[in-house]
Motif scaffolding. Structure first.
Motif, mmCIF file in Angstrom:
data_model
loop_
_atom_site.group_PDB
_atom_site.id
_atom_site.type_symbol
_atom_site.label_atom_id
_atom_site.label_comp_id
_atom_site.label_asym_id
_atom_site.label_seq_id
_atom_site.Cartn_x
_atom_site.Cartn_y
_atom_site.Cartn_z
ATOM 1 N N ASP A 50 -30.888 -5.562 -29.579
ATOM 2 C CA ASP A 50 -31.291 -5.167 -28.453
ATOM 3 C C ASP A 50 -32.848 -5.758 -28.831
ATOM 4 O O ASP A 50 -33.901 -5.240 -27.760
ATOM 5 C CB ASP A 50 -30.577 -4.917 -27.263
ATOM 6 N N GLY A 51 -33.090 -4.741 -30.130
ATOM 7 C CA GLY A 51 -34.867 -4.604 -30.337
ATOM 8 C C GLY A 51 -34.778 -3.278 -29.993
ATOM 9 O O GLY A 51 -36.668 -2.932 -29.992
ATOM 10 N N GLY A 52 -34.036 -2.591 -29.404
ATOM 11 C CA GLY A 52 -34.862 -1.378 -28.631
ATOM 12 C C GLY A 52 -34.778 -0.094 -29.821
ATOM 13 O O GLY A 52 -34.005 0.439 -30.825
ATOM 14 N N ALA A 53 -34.992 1.280 -29.291
ATOM 15 C CA ALA A 53 -34.961 2.273 -30.392
ATOM 16 C C ALA A 53 -35.180 3.371 -29.563
ATOM 17 O O ALA A 53 -34.406 3.537 -28.581
ATOM 18 C CB ALA A 53 -36.486 2.333 -30.994
ATOM 19 N N LEU A 54 -33.981 3.737 -30.650
ATOM 20 C CA LEU A 54 -33.761 5.666 -29.665
ATOM 21 C C LEU A 54 -35.458 6.792 -29.495
ATOM 22 O O LEU A 54 -35.777 6.970 -30.209
ATOM 23 C CB LEU A 54 -32.517 6.422 -30.309
ATOM 24 N N VAL A 55 -34.564 7.775 -28.652
ATOM 25 C CA VAL A 55 -35.670 8.829 -28.879
ATOM 26 C C VAL A 55 -34.779 10.123 -28.027
ATOM 27 O O VAL A 55 -33.908 10.119 -26.530
ATOM 28 C CB VAL A 55 -36.786 8.353 -27.147
ATOM 29 N N VAL A 56 -34.300 10.957 -28.201
ATOM 30 C CA VAL A 56 -34.108 12.320 -27.382
ATOM 31 C C VAL A 56 -35.185 12.934 -26.683
ATOM 32 O O VAL A 56 -36.528 13.065 -27.088
ATOM 33 C CB VAL A 56 -33.850 12.745 -28.835
ATOM 34 N N LEU A 57 -34.858 12.928 -25.395
ATOM 35 C CA LEU A 57 -35.680 13.538 -24.278
ATOM 36 C C LEU A 57 -34.983 15.156 -23.932
ATOM 37 O O LEU A 57 -33.892 15.026 -23.572
ATOM 38 C CB LEU A 57 -35.988 12.678 -23.099
ATOM 39 N N SER A 58 -35.893 15.787 -23.640
ATOM 40 C CA SER A 58 -35.310 17.050 -22.692
ATOM 41 C C SER A 58 -36.019 17.299 -21.511
ATOM 42 O O SER A 58 -36.587 17.306 -21.392
ATOM 43 C CB SER A 58 -35.696 18.066 -23.694
ATOM 44 N N VAL A 59 -34.822 17.008 -20.384
ATOM 45 C CA VAL A 59 -34.834 17.425 -19.536
ATOM 46 C C VAL A 59 -34.009 18.284 -18.486
ATOM 47 O O VAL A 59 -33.081 18.179 -18.993
ATOM 48 C CB VAL A 59 -35.044 15.147 -18.714
ATOM 49 N N PRO A 60 -34.032 18.173 -17.873
ATOM 50 C CA PRO A 60 -32.652 19.053 -16.733
ATOM 51 C C PRO A 60 -31.889 18.043 -16.393
ATOM 52 O O PRO A 60 -31.871 16.642 -16.333
ATOM 53 C CB PRO A 60 -33.593 18.976 -15.026
ATOM 54 N N ARG A 61 -30.235 19.005 -16.400
ATOM 55 C CA ARG A 61 -29.514 17.865 -16.294
ATOM 56 C C ARG A 61 -29.058 16.611 -14.642
ATOM 57 O O ARG A 61 -28.682 15.793 -15.348
ATOM 58 C CB ARG A 61 -28.532 18.942 -15.498
ATOM 59 N N GLU A 62 -29.831 16.854 -14.263
ATOM 60 C CA GLU A 62 -30.026 16.021 -12.888
ATOM 61 C C GLU A 62 -30.729 15.146 -13.040
ATOM 62 O O GLU A 62 -29.870 13.994 -13.071
ATOM 63 C CB GLU A 62 -30.312 16.872 -11.557
ATOM 64 N N THR A 63 -31.752 15.191 -14.004
ATOM 65 C CA THR A 63 -32.806 13.713 -15.261
ATOM 66 C C THR A 63 -31.946 13.542 -15.524
ATOM 67 O O THR A 63 -31.810 11.618 -15.664
ATOM 68 C CB THR A 63 -33.646 14.596 -15.241
ATOM 69 N N ALA A 64 -30.969 14.012 -16.560
ATOM 70 C CA ALA A 64 -30.512 12.994 -17.543
ATOM 71 C C ALA A 64 -29.743 12.903 -16.898
ATOM 72 O O ALA A 64 -29.306 10.792 -17.437
ATOM 73 C CB ALA A 64 -29.788 14.039 -18.333
#
Length: 81
Positions: A50-64
């Motif tokens: 699909d051509g996408g890429a991963l990124v790891v984000l730090s967010v609050p649990r509800e946002t995750a």
């Protein structure tokens, strides 16, 4: 998170802040996470169709939870803050 545009992810660095946008073909784009902290940008996946890429984000649990649910049904994009 898998972001639809791999080239955009390639511009990100740990410590950047991004807005994550759900971009559906019907309806306007919607910000689903504002000011998310980029924690890591893993090496690109080889052979991902699909051509996408991963990124790891730090967010609050509800946002995750919102991100996971939204990412399962629509394409996600990021914009630098």
């Amino acid at each position: 998170m898998r972001i639809a545009d791999a080239a955009t992810v390639g511009l990100l660095r740990p410590g950047d802040r991004v807005d994550v946008v759900a971009a559906e073909r019907t309806g306007p784009p919607e910000v689903v996470a504002a000011g998310a902290l980029v924690a890591e940008v893993p090496a690109p996946d080889k052979g991902v169709a699909d051509g996408g890429a991963l990124v790891v984000l730090s967010v609050p649990r509800e946002t995750a939870r919102v991100l996971v649910g939204t990412g399962a049904r629509t394409r996600l994009a990021v914009t630098l803050c």
